[in-house]
Write an enzyme that holds these catalytic residues in place. Structure first.
Site, short mmCIF file in Angstrom:
data_model
loop_
_atom_site.label_atom_id
_atom_site.label_comp_id
_atom_site.label_asym_id
_atom_site.label_seq_id
_atom_site.Cartn_x
_atom_site.Cartn_y
_atom_site.Cartn_z
N CYS A 5 0.80 -1.48 -0.02
CA CYS A 5 -0.02 0.39 0.27
C CYS A 5 1.33 1.04 -0.17
CB CYS A 5 -1.15 0.24 1.47
SG CYS A 5 -1.92 1.59 1.51
N CYS A 8 0.49 3.90 3.09
CA CYS A 8 0.94 3.07 4.23
C CYS A 8 2.62 3.15 4.17
CB CYS A 8 0.75 1.57 4.50
SG CYS A 8 -0.60 0.93 4.99
N GLY A 92 -13.80 6.58 -8.73
CA GLY A 92 -12.56 7.36 -8.60
C GLY A 92 -11.45 6.99 -8.23
N THR A 94 -8.77 5.12 -6.34
CA THR A 94 -7.20 4.75 -7.57
C THR A 94 -6.44 4.01 -6.35
OG1 THR A 94 -5.84 7.42 -7.59
CG2 THR A 94 -7.75 6.00 -9.34
N HIS A 99 -8.49 8.57 2.35
CA HIS A 99 -7.54 9.00 2.47
C HIS A 99 -8.85 9.94 2.32
CE1 HIS A 99 -8.01 7.72 -1.63
NE2 HIS A 99 -7.75 8.98 -2.02
P1 AMP Z 1 -7.92 8.62 -5.16
O1 AMP Z 1 -8.15 8.61 -6.65
O2 AMP Z 1 -9.18 9.35 -4.70
O3 AMP Z 1 -7.60 7.09 -4.93
O4 AMP Z 1 -6.75 9.84 -4.53
C1 AMP Z 1 -5.32 9.31 -5.02
C2 AMP Z 1 -4.40 10.58 -4.76
O5 AMP Z 1 -3.51 10.00 -4.58
C3 AMP Z 1 -4.65 10.49 -6.23
O6 AMP Z 1 -5.23 12.66 -6.18
C4 AMP Z 1 -2.88 10.87 -6.80
O7 AMP Z 1 -2.62 12.24 -7.15
C5 AMP Z 1 -2.54 10.91 -5.24
N1 AMP Z 1 -1.12 10.26 -4.94
C6 AMP Z 1 -1.48 8.67 -5.27
N2 AMP Z 1 0.51 8.95 -5.00
C7 AMP Z 1 0.97 9.94 -4.19
C8 AMP Z 1 1.89 10.19 -3.78
N3 AMP Z 1 3.21 9.25 -4.16
N4 AMP Z 1 2.53 10.95 -3.23
C9 AMP Z 1 1.22 12.37 -2.52
N5 AMP Z 1 0.07 11.71 -3.73
C10 AMP Z 1 -0.58 10.50 -4.23
ZN ZN Z 2 -2.14 1.18 3.80
#
Ligand code: AMP
Ligand code: ZN
Length: 113
Positions: A5, A8, A92, A94, A99
């Site tokens: 993850c 994590c 959406g 991902t 979070h």
């Molecule tokens: P979601 O699509 O709601 O799952 O949001 C995941 C978010 O994580 C997206 O807005 C990405 O831009 C963000 N994200 C992905 N990798 C990272 C990272 N290494 N550091 C900070 N944000 C990230």
């Molecule tokens: Zn996690």
């Protein structure tokens, strides 16, 4: 902790992030691909796949996360903010570690697409 993850790994410090606040329950860091002038993610330290499972398993941590969202928004300097929990792939999501997206710092369009 879930081994594969991403969030994590950010919580543990194994993957770098721009952390803006942290405490016993949560870590807040800037989204790598900001969708507003300020875009901060607030995550529980514990691994839960989404906000529904967090709230069901650990309501006290979910409550703490909401308190911390408000603190982050204030610290970002805006009295207006939007909190988004994408929950499930069709919404959406991902990254499957709960979070909250805290968006602020500019007028935000409504409704979202
Ligand atoms: P979601 O699509 O709601 O799952 O949001 C995941 C978010 O994580 C997206 O807005 C990405 O831009 C963000 N994200 C992905 N990798 C990272 C990272 N290494 N550091 C900070 N944000 C990230
Ligand atoms: Zn996690």
């Amino acid at each position: 902790m879930s081994d594969d993850c991403l969030f994590c790994k950010i919580v543990s410090g194994d993957v770098p992030a721009e952390v803006v606040a942290e405490n016993e329950h949560t870590v807040a860091f800037r989204d790598i691909s900001p969708q507003a002038a300020s875009h901060v993610l607030v995550v529980p330290r514990e691994h839960h796949p989404d906000v529904a499972s967090l709230a069901a398993a650990r309501p006290e941590v979910a409550a703490a996360l909401l308190v911390d969202v408000a603190k982050v928004a204030r610290a970002e300097g805006s009295s207006s903010f939007r909190l988004v929990f994408n929950t499930g792939p069709d919404a959406g999501q991902t990254v499957f570690h709960c979070h909250g997206h805290v968006l602020s710092g500019e007028p935000l369009g409504w409704p979202p697409r």
